[in-house]
Enzyme design. Structure first.
Site, short mmCIF file in Angstrom:
data_model
loop_
_atom_site.label_atom_id
_atom_site.label_comp_id
_atom_site.label_asym_id
_atom_site.label_seq_id
_atom_site.Cartn_x
_atom_site.Cartn_y
_atom_site.Cartn_z
N ASP A 1 41.58 50.68 41.59
CA ASP A 1 41.44 49.22 41.50
C ASP A 1 40.63 48.87 40.26
O ASP A 1 39.42 48.75 40.34
CB ASP A 1 40.78 48.68 42.75
CG ASP A 1 40.71 47.17 42.77
OD1 ASP A 1 41.40 46.52 41.96
OD2 ASP A 1 39.96 46.62 43.60
N GLU B 1 38.75 40.05 37.13
CA GLU B 1 39.50 39.66 38.34
C GLU B 1 38.58 39.68 39.55
O GLU B 1 38.64 38.81 40.40
CB GLU B 1 40.67 40.62 38.57
CG GLU B 1 41.60 40.20 39.72
CD GLU B 1 41.18 40.73 41.08
OE1 GLU B 1 41.68 40.21 42.08
OE2 GLU B 1 40.34 41.64 41.17
N GLU B 2 37.71 40.70 39.60
CA GLU B 2 36.99 40.95 40.85
C GLU B 2 36.04 39.83 41.25
O GLU B 2 35.96 39.48 42.42
CB GLU B 2 36.20 42.27 40.74
CG GLU B 2 37.09 43.51 40.64
CD GLU B 2 37.87 43.81 41.92
OE1 GLU B 2 37.79 43.02 42.87
OE2 GLU B 2 38.57 44.84 41.93
N ASP C 1 48.33 45.61 41.09
CA ASP C 1 46.95 45.66 41.56
C ASP C 1 46.89 46.02 43.04
O ASP C 1 46.07 45.53 43.79
CB ASP C 1 46.25 44.30 41.29
CG ASP C 1 44.76 44.36 41.62
OD1 ASP C 1 44.20 45.49 41.68
OD2 ASP C 1 44.16 43.29 41.82
N HIS D 1 36.93 49.41 46.43
CA HIS D 1 35.58 48.89 46.22
C HIS D 1 34.48 49.81 46.75
O HIS D 1 33.43 49.35 47.18
CB HIS D 1 35.41 47.50 46.86
CG HIS D 1 36.33 46.45 46.30
ND1 HIS D 1 36.36 45.16 46.78
CD2 HIS D 1 37.24 46.51 45.30
CE1 HIS D 1 37.27 44.46 46.09
NE2 HIS D 1 37.81 45.25 45.19
ZN LIG Z 1 42.06 44.76 41.97
#
Ligand SMILES: [Zn+2]
Length: 469
Positions: free
Chosen positions: A297, A331-332, A357, A427
């Site tokens: 990610d 993005e996060e 993604d 994450h």
């Molecule tokens: Zn992502």
């Protein structure tokens, strides 16, 4: 996939020669025009593992890439330099200001009924605790609904939302349900009078690894510190409460938000031979959370899209329209890259926006959102990918960085992958290169290359989705 069919049927299915269905499907004019080029793209993609090697270099050289960090900026510069080496056209970094949240030191520990460290990660955007931390009794609830039945019982306490990740539905559906506690938990806990908010990590499997991610505050509600515990720790605290034990936790977090920092969207392209102002854009997000390597990610998505464009370049294919690869930033915890890209490129005519993604795992096909005629064309193109198993086309695209383009009527496409393991590592410290497989990343690149090339080159442009201009 469970291969319970007899071997010959499996092989027949892979070759697309099973019975009547295959016989009655004659190639369409589009397929007759492009199948041999598609086969060349696939053959070149499968001939080496250059995508995976490049991905490894990116994540091992720079590590994780949180917005505002030096490692993100160094990674972006490196991508630009390699795109120049690839001799892509119009290689550049377009500046974007991004939020700058820093974690600092953090810890959580059980004080009662016994002293023990807890596996935790602060949530992105959280405020810190006061110096010296917070020590408070814990109230465990299953859900917002349960918290709302508690009256005053959360006042002065740390609320722990122990909401299990639903595993009886597709991974992203389960994520959508569980992630509400990560995003809104601190608001609801604070409204109930709590001094901090903890969640059970949003993860579909765990070896005691906490998982971070973005959270929000509401300007009308006092911000309280927010962190994730590992699934195992959250379950243990819940069991303690069920046994009637008093639970006290000490939470210390130095997290803070600094002024916005400079970053950028990095991009390069193959200019269209006939309609250069019509653009097929594809990419992923170059930023990540500040744990692991952000390999899955979303370095894998960026590199697969980049490799897709490189495959076209290596084959000397020059499509009618421009094909552009972008590594969107932030993005996060902000989506500033996707928004800035739309704002900077409104004047261009985007024919299609593609993002990967969902982890560059084994590709199953694509999700597409546009007009019904557009969906029919994409399904026709998809069928040419049968040889590598990524021929499925569904009507839901749902990727974040291209959502601002969708709002102005650009058809969007998400790469669909076998995402069953995605939320094991998402994450967390576990998101490192080894979670991806070279052959799978290669097939992701091939799938995106075929979609981008055929849409950029076919005579009739893909119709706009209708909304906006
Ligand atoms: Zn992502």
């Amino acid at each position: 996939m469970a291969l319970r069919l007899p071997g010959f049927l499996v092989i027949a299915a892979l070759l697309g020669t099973t019975g009547a269905a295959a016989q009655e499907t004659q190639p369409t004019p589009l397929q007759r025009r492009y199948q041999s080029t598609v086969d060349r793209i696939i053959a070149l993609a499968l001939s080496d593992s250059s995508a995976y090697q490049r991905l490894g270099e990116l994540v091992d050289k720079f590590g994780h890439r949180l917005s505002g960090s030096e490692s993100l900026e160094r990674a972006i510069t490196w991508v630009r330099d390699r795109m120049l080496e690839d001799k892509l056209d119009n290689v550049r970094i377009e500046p974007v200001m991004v939020p700058h949240w820093v974690r600092g030191k953090e810890s959580a520990g059980l004080v009662e009924p016994r002293a023990a460290p807890l596996a935790m990660l602060g949530l992105g955007g959280s405020v810190g605790t006061p110096a010296g931390g917070i020590t408070a009794e814990v109230l465990v609830v299953n859900s917002f609904d349960e918290l709302h039945t508690m009256g005053d019982r959360a006042r002065g306490k740390i609320v722990l939302f122990d909401y299990p990740f639903p595993t009886n539905v597709p991974a992203f559906v389960g994520y959508g349900r569980a992630v509400r506690y990560r995003v809104f938990g601190a608001i609801e806990a604070s409204k109930a009078g709590a001094v901090a908010s903890l969640i059970r990590s949003v993860a579909s499997n765990s070896i005691r690894s906490p998982h971070t991610g973005v959270m929000r505050y509401d300007s009308l509600v006092t911000p309280v510190p927010a962190a994730a515990l590992s699934v195992e720790d959250a379950m243990m605290l819940h069991r303690m409460q069920d046994r009637g034990e008093k639970i006290v936790v000490h939470l210390e977090m130095e997290a803070q938000t600094l002024p916005d920092a400079k970053s950028g969207n990095v991009m390069g392209e193959i200019q269209g031979s006939q309609q250069p102002n019509q653009v097929v854009v594809l990419g992923g997000h170059i930023d990540s959370w500040d744990v692991g390597q952000g390999a899955m990610d979303d370095a894998g998505g960026v590199v697969a899209a980049w490799e897709a464009v490189r495959l076209l370049k290596r084959l000397g294919l020059k499509p009618r329209r421009t094909v552009r690869v972008v590594g969107w930033t932030n993005e996060e915890n902000g989506l500033r890259g996707g928004l800035a890209y739309r704002d900077a490129h409104q004047a261009e005519d985007h024919v299609l926006a593609i993002e990967s993604d969902a982890g560059a795992f084994s590709p199953l096909g694509v999700g597409f959102e546009g007009t019904p005629e557009g969906l029919a064309t994409i399904t026709e193109i998809g069928a040419m990918l049968r040889a590598i198993g990524s021929d499925r086309v569904t009507p839901i695209a749902g990727e974040a960085d291209i959502s601002p383009l969708k709002e102005i009527g650009v058809p969007t496409m998400g790469l669909d992958t076998d995402d069953r393991r995605y939320f094991w590592y998402h994450h967390s410290q576990g998101d490192m290169l080894d979670k991806l497989d070279p052959a799978e990343v290669t097939r992701c690149a091939a799938t995106m290359a075929v979609m981008a090339y055929v849409v950029a080159d076919m005579e009739t442009r893909l119709p706009r989705a209708g909304a906006g201009k």
